[in-house]
Design a protein around this motif. Structure first.
Motif, PDB file in Angstrom:
ATOM      1  N   GLY A 228      53.812 -57.502  59.964  1.00 28.92           N
ATOM      2  CA  GLY A 228      52.820 -58.532  59.671  1.00 28.92           C
ATOM      3  C   GLY A 228      51.402 -58.129  60.011  1.00 28.92           C
ATOM      4  N   MET A 229      51.234 -56.986  60.690  1.00 25.12           N
ATOM      5  CA  MET A 229      49.909 -56.544  61.108  1.00 25.12           C
ATOM      6  C   MET A 229      49.356 -55.431  60.230  1.00 25.12           C
ATOM      7  SD  MET A 229      50.828 -56.456  65.195  1.00 25.12           S
ATOM      8  CE  MET A 229      49.202 -55.968  65.753  1.00 25.12           C
TER       9      MET A 229
ATOM     10  N   ALA B 272      50.149 -52.582  67.120  1.00 22.65           N
ATOM     11  CA  ALA B 272      51.276 -52.645  66.181  1.00 22.65           C
ATOM     12  C   ALA B 272      52.327 -51.599  66.503  1.00 22.65           C
ATOM     13  CB  ALA B 272      50.769 -52.467  64.749  1.00 22.65           C
TER      14      ALA B 272
ATOM     15  N   PHE C  89      59.378 -55.873  63.276  1.00 19.94           N
ATOM     16  CA  PHE C  89      59.168 -57.082  62.471  1.00 19.94           C
ATOM     17  C   PHE C  89      57.746 -57.603  62.647  1.00 19.94           C
ATOM     18  CE2 PHE C  89      59.240 -61.711  61.964  1.00 19.94           C
ATOM     19  CZ  PHE C  89      59.736 -61.809  60.667  1.00 19.94           C
ATOM     20  N   LYS C  90      57.268 -57.630  63.898  1.00 18.19           N
ATOM     21  CA  LYS C  90      55.911 -58.114  64.165  1.00 18.19           C
ATOM     22  C   LYS C  90      54.873 -57.135  63.624  1.00 18.19           C
ATOM     23  CE  LYS C  90      53.130 -60.237  67.801  1.00 18.19           C
ATOM     24  NZ  LYS C  90      53.068 -60.625  69.234  1.00 18.19           N
TER      25      LYS C  90
ATOM     26  N   VAL D 294      54.693 -53.093  69.410  1.00 17.59           N
ATOM     27  CA  VAL D 294      55.438 -54.346  69.281  1.00 17.59           C
ATOM     28  C   VAL D 294      56.677 -54.104  68.424  1.00 17.59           C
ATOM     29  CG1 VAL D 294      53.354 -55.733  69.559  1.00 17.59           C
ATOM     30  CG2 VAL D 294      54.083 -55.082  67.253  1.00 17.59           C
ATOM     31  N   SER D 295      57.461 -55.142  68.225  1.00 11.58           N
ATOM     32  CA  SER D 295      58.672 -55.005  67.412  1.00 11.58           C
ATOM     33  C   SER D 295      58.310 -54.638  65.973  1.00 11.58           C
ATOM     34  CB  SER D 295      59.455 -56.319  67.421  1.00 11.58           C
ATOM     35  OG  SER D 295      58.755 -57.323  66.706  1.00 11.58           O
TER      36      SER D 295
END
Length: 235
Positions: A109-110, A99, A105-106, A102-103
């Motif tokens: 979600g994690m 996490a 935004f992504k 990554v971006s």
């Protein structure tokens, strides 16, 4: 008789397989991870549910920062033994590291899954120290708008204090240091030193003096105190 013959034929293969695992484990403990990995992988082909081999491969992937691979191994461990706290802790750690790369935004979600894994580790092992440290770090690092919370970090720190006083005071000092309450952090690190005198306690206090309180002389003094203490213990 037929079963006896089959067992006799399989016995050398079982011995070779186990010796291969032992060799890989020895290499792992010697930190020769690239040499250990293919041996564990080969062992796993014939022993697909061997928990230790899967865990070692997950740990190797983590050390190589191959987070997707590590996540896959730890996820398999959770499926094979869903009540083992450490598997959830390691899964949450690998997922959290992914996490962070990554971006934003992504990563959003994690976060819940990362938290959930650490919380699950505590459910299965109420005295799991590392999972609480991970949650403390998560809650102080995250912005409040996406779930960060100093009060929740303090809650887990209080829990640590009840069954591991050194970790409790160290975690409290860490929280105070993060929020720039350096004098209070100093007091908590000193309490940890008074109780346990661990190397980590001395290092955290020395780093506070050197990097946050701009007092390298105090940092040197703390490290010298630890050096003298270590010499006395080893005599």
């Amino acid at each position: 008789m037929k079963q006896l013959i089959v067992a006799f034929l399989l016995f050398p293969m079982m011995i070779w397989s186990q010796s291969g695992f032992d060799a890989a484990e020895k290499l792992f403990k010697e930190e020769k991870f690239d040499q250990a990995r293919p041996i564990f992988e080969n062992f796993l082909k014939n022993n697909p549910s061997n928990l230790k081999a899967i865990e070692y491969l997950g740990d190797i992937a983590g050390r190589n920062k191959s987070w997707d691979t590590a996540i896959g191994y730890y996820k398999k461990l959770k499926q094979l033994k869903p009540s083992e706290a450490n598997y959830y802790y390691k899964y949450g750690g690998a997922l959290g590291m992914k996490a962070s790369q990554v971006s934003k935004f992504k990563a959003l979600g994690m976060i819940d899954e990362v938290k959930g894994a650490f919380e699950k580790a505590i459910v299965f092992n109420p005295k799991h120290i590392e999972a609480r440290w991970a949650l403390i770090e998560l809650y102080i690092q995250l912005p409040g708008i996406i779930g960060g919370s100093e009060s929740k970090a303090i809650k887990y720190s209080d829990e640590l204090l009840r069954f591991s006083p050194v970790d409790g005071y160290l975690s409290k000092g860490h929280i105070d240091e993060y929020f720039k309450r350096y004098k209070i952090a100093e007091q908590n690190y000193k309490k940890a030193i008074a109780i346990g005198g661990s190397k980590v306690s001395y290092l955290m206090l020395a780093n506070l003096y050197k990097n946050k309180m701009d007092d390298p002389e105090k940092a040197k003094s703390v490290l010298e105190e630890f050096r003298k203490k270590s010499q006395m213990v080893n005599r």
